[in-house]
Design an enzyme around this catalytic site. Sequence first.
Site, short mmCIF file in Angstrom:
data_model
loop_
_atom_site.label_atom_id
_atom_site.label_comp_id
_atom_site.label_asym_id
_atom_site.label_seq_id
_atom_site.Cartn_x
_atom_site.Cartn_y
_atom_site.Cartn_z
CE1 TYR A 270 32.81 34.54 -74.35
CE2 TYR A 270 33.98 35.46 -72.48
CZ TYR A 270 32.93 35.50 -73.37
OH TYR A 270 32.02 36.53 -73.29
CE1 TYR A 362 26.33 32.23 -75.00
CE2 TYR A 362 24.67 33.92 -74.72
CZ TYR A 362 25.70 33.37 -75.45
OH TYR A 362 26.08 33.96 -76.64
#
Length: 401
Positions: A270, A362
Site C-alpha cells: 500500500y 479497513y
Amino acid sequence: AWYVPCLASLETLQELCRKENLRCKSIGITNRNLKSYEVEYLCDYKVEEGTEYYLVKWKGWPESSNTWEPQKNLKCPLLLQNFLSDKNEYLSRVREGKALKVRNHVKALRPAVADYIVKKAKQRIALQRWKEELNRKKNHKAMILVENTVDLEGPPLDFYYINEYKPAPGINVINGITTGCECTDCPAEKCCPKEAGFILAYNKQKKLKIQPGLPIYECNSFCRCGPDCPNRIVQKGTPYSLCIFRTNNGRGWGVKTLQKIKTNSFVMEYVGEVITSEEAERRGQLYDNQGNTYLFDLDYDSDEFTVDAARYGNVSHFVNHSCDPNLQVFNVFIDNLDLRLPRIALFSTRTIKAGEELTFDYQMKGSIDLTSDSADGLSPSRKRIRTVCKCGAVCCRGYLN
C-alpha cells in the site's frame, strides 16, 4: 526554459495536425501518412437500398471527418464485433425489442443506441490507454489489466501511479543506513531480522510464518546476499497479474487476481504520499465533502505520519473493504529502520482463486481512517458517521466504521 507536459493524447494532437494540414514528425504525421486512414471505431449503422453502411471514426482524424462506408470495404473484424456486442448489450439493458427502425425504406439505429456505442468505444480506448500507462509505470513483471463491463466509467482523472512512497517535503522515508547483513546464505545468525530482535518472517517456501502485529525485517541494499535471498520478498513487488475492474454493486473499482494465490503469500504494497498526521487531519476535512479518502495511519510505533493514496498510489488504491477479507496488513522495514515509517504490505490470509476479488479490512489496526469510493458520499470514520458496508460477507458488520 520552462517545459509543461502536454495533457492532450497523441491521437488528439494528430487530429489537430490533420485538420490544419500540418506535418509533425515527432507525433508521426508526415507527408507519407498525412492522408492515411485507419478505423478507430464504428459510430453508427444504416441500410440503404440493400447495402449495409457503417459510420467510421478515423484514427488521428477529427470527428468532422467521419464517413459512411459500406461494410464490404471494412477490414476490421474486431471493431465490427465490438460494435455488435455493444449494440446488443445496450438493447438488453433497456429491453428494447428492435435495433432498427424504418423510415423511407432506410434502416438505421436508434440515436440512443448509436450514442451508447460511441461512448462505449471511447471508453474502451481510454481504458486501453490507461492499462498501457499502468504497465509502463509499474516496476514489477506481473501484468495489470483493466476491465469495465458494468457502466461507462473511464479511468480516474486525478490518479497517478507510483511504485513507492512519495514523501512530503521534510519527511525522509530512507534513513541512510550504510550497513547490512554479512550473510552469504540467509538467514544466518546475524541476519537482519535477528539484528532487530525478531525472527525471520518467511519460511523456506518464501511464505509468511509470523503472526499479524509482528514486523517484517527484510535484507536491504547494503546486505551481501543476492536478489534470490529468501528474505527479499516485499521489495520485489507483486508477483501476481492483477485486474482493476468495475464492481456491479456500487463499490466503484475493485481488484481481482488473475492467478491463484496461496496462503500467506505477499500480494502488494500500500503506497501513497507520506504526510504528517496534522496534514492528514487537514486533508481529511477536505475529503469529507468528497465522500472518500485513502488515509492510512502509520501507527506501528507512533502516529506521526499517514499514507495518503488518494492521488498517488498503486493497484492497492483500488482494493475494496471486506468484513471477511483475504488480505492482511503487515509492517515492513527494509532500507528505512525508522519505526515511525514502516512500509505497508498486504499478504493473503487464505488460498485465493484466480478471478477472486482481493479485499482487506479497513478496520485493521493502522487503517481505521481508510475509506474508498464505496463510501457513497458519507464522511470518513473520524466523524463517526456510519458508512454502510456493501462487502456482502456472511459476517458483515453492516458498517465500515
